[in-house]
Design a protein around this motif. Structure first.
Motif, mmCIF file in Angstrom:
data_model
loop_
_atom_site.group_PDB
_atom_site.id
_atom_site.type_symbol
_atom_site.label_atom_id
_atom_site.label_comp_id
_atom_site.label_asym_id
_atom_site.label_seq_id
_atom_site.Cartn_x
_atom_site.Cartn_y
_atom_site.Cartn_z
ATOM 1 N N ILE A 6 0.862 -1.461 -0.063
ATOM 2 C CA ILE A 6 -0.072 -0.004 -0.030
ATOM 3 C C ILE A 6 0.947 1.219 0.106
ATOM 4 O O ILE A 6 0.467 2.481 -0.707
ATOM 5 C CB ILE A 6 -0.924 -0.031 1.113
ATOM 6 C CG1 ILE A 6 -2.090 1.121 0.929
ATOM 7 C CG2 ILE A 6 -0.324 0.108 2.598
ATOM 8 C CD1 ILE A 6 -2.854 1.036 -0.288
ATOM 9 N N ASP A 7 1.851 1.193 0.719
ATOM 10 C CA ASP A 7 2.972 2.321 0.772
ATOM 11 C C ASP A 7 3.374 2.539 -0.527
ATOM 12 O O ASP A 7 3.721 3.889 -1.035
ATOM 13 C CB ASP A 7 4.145 2.338 1.629
ATOM 14 C CG ASP A 7 3.287 2.303 3.238
ATOM 15 O OD1 ASP A 7 2.233 3.030 3.406
ATOM 16 O OD2 ASP A 7 4.122 1.771 4.154
ATOM 17 N N LYS A 10 0.835 4.009 -3.066
ATOM 18 C CA LYS A 10 0.581 5.592 -2.616
ATOM 19 C C LYS A 10 1.597 6.143 -3.166
ATOM 20 O O LYS A 10 1.349 7.402 -3.842
ATOM 21 C CB LYS A 10 0.313 5.571 -1.184
ATOM 22 C CG LYS A 10 -0.805 5.409 -0.674
ATOM 23 C CD LYS A 10 -1.048 5.459 0.898
ATOM 24 C CE LYS A 10 -2.507 4.996 1.588
ATOM 25 N NZ LYS A 10 -2.348 5.290 3.172
ATOM 26 N N SER A 11 2.973 5.913 -2.996
ATOM 27 C CA SER A 11 4.018 6.536 -3.761
ATOM 28 C C SER A 11 4.062 6.612 -5.097
ATOM 29 O O SER A 11 4.252 7.668 -5.527
ATOM 30 C CB SER A 11 5.383 6.184 -3.072
ATOM 31 O OG SER A 11 6.375 6.666 -3.645
ATOM 32 N N LEU A 13 1.435 6.336 -7.163
ATOM 33 C CA LEU A 13 0.110 7.312 -7.385
ATOM 34 C C LEU A 13 0.499 8.768 -7.274
ATOM 35 O O LEU A 13 -0.011 9.762 -7.936
ATOM 36 C CB LEU A 13 -1.049 7.069 -6.656
ATOM 37 C CG LEU A 13 -1.729 5.657 -7.060
ATOM 38 C CD1 LEU A 13 -2.921 5.290 -6.265
ATOM 39 C CD2 LEU A 13 -2.009 5.600 -8.421
ATOM 40 N N LYS A 14 1.421 8.991 -6.294
ATOM 41 C CA LYS A 14 1.906 10.598 -6.259
ATOM 42 C C LYS A 14 2.543 10.970 -7.479
ATOM 43 O O LYS A 14 2.364 12.392 -7.851
ATOM 44 C CB LYS A 14 2.654 10.869 -5.048
ATOM 45 C CG LYS A 14 2.007 10.584 -3.589
ATOM 46 C CD LYS A 14 3.004 11.202 -2.621
ATOM 47 C CE LYS A 14 2.358 10.921 -1.186
ATOM 48 N NZ LYS A 14 3.064 10.899 -0.170
ATOM 49 N N ARG A 20 -6.272 6.980 -10.265
ATOM 50 C CA ARG A 20 -6.799 6.721 -8.837
ATOM 51 C C ARG A 20 -6.982 5.189 -8.748
ATOM 52 O O ARG A 20 -6.953 4.300 -9.584
ATOM 53 C CB ARG A 20 -7.980 7.368 -8.670
ATOM 54 C CG ARG A 20 -9.166 7.189 -9.659
ATOM 55 C CD ARG A 20 -10.464 7.973 -9.325
ATOM 56 N NE ARG A 20 -11.172 7.459 -10.362
ATOM 57 C CZ ARG A 20 -12.148 6.473 -10.518
ATOM 58 N NH1 ARG A 20 -12.004 5.471 -9.447
ATOM 59 N NH2 ARG A 20 -13.201 6.270 -11.624
ATOM 60 N N LEU A 21 -7.191 4.876 -7.723
ATOM 61 C CA LEU A 21 -7.702 3.433 -7.173
ATOM 62 C C LEU A 21 -9.046 2.837 -7.837
ATOM 63 O O LEU A 21 -9.866 3.918 -7.523
ATOM 64 C CB LEU A 21 -7.600 3.015 -5.877
ATOM 65 C CG LEU A 21 -6.049 3.215 -4.979
ATOM 66 C CD1 LEU A 21 -6.277 3.107 -3.648
ATOM 67 C CD2 LEU A 21 -5.417 2.149 -5.582
ATOM 68 N N GLU A 26 -8.492 -4.250 -6.401
ATOM 69 C CA GLU A 26 -7.276 -3.462 -6.447
ATOM 70 C C GLU A 26 -6.740 -3.322 -7.774
ATOM 71 O O GLU A 26 -6.214 -4.300 -8.578
ATOM 72 C CB GLU A 26 -6.488 -4.534 -5.902
ATOM 73 C CG GLU A 26 -6.558 -4.505 -4.009
ATOM 74 C CD GLU A 26 -5.548 -5.355 -3.285
ATOM 75 O OE1 GLU A 26 -4.213 -5.440 -3.647
ATOM 76 O OE2 GLU A 26 -6.011 -6.389 -2.608
#
Length: 101
Positions: A6-7, A10-11, A13-14, A20-21, A26
């Protein structure tokens, strides 16, 4: 290929602010809009050629100048680096085309 944590997701997607999710599973998703059907089809062709080389195929839906894309690695059960790489390439292809946003 291993599913991203998940980390890690998230990184990633930045660096992919237009992605987006997906709400139902998933995966990551993005909607592209082009000036016309020809531009949308050209984008899909470029992306398809790269996806074939990567042996990684997007789920997508096209109507006229719009292309909706969902990426996930089914074998891994979620998003992997392959999805991030293909999303990054798709963003680049869209940016090269007038009106791709």
């Amino acid at each position: 290929m291993a599913k991203l944590t998940i980390d890690e997701l998230k990184s990633a997607l930045k660096r992919l602010p237009d992605w987006r999710l997906a709400g139902e599973r998933e995966a990551i998703t993005r909607k592209f809009q082009f000036v016309d059907f020809d531009a949308a089809f050209a984008f899909m062709t470029r992306a398809a050629l790269l996806a074939a080389k990567m042996d990684h195929h997007p789920e997508w839906f096209n109507v006229y100048n719009k292309v909706e894309v969902t990426l996930a690695t089914h074998d891994a059960g979620g998003v992997t680096q392959k999805d991030i790489d293909l999303a990054t390439a798709m963003d680049g292809y869209a940016a090269l085309m007038a009106g791709g946003r």
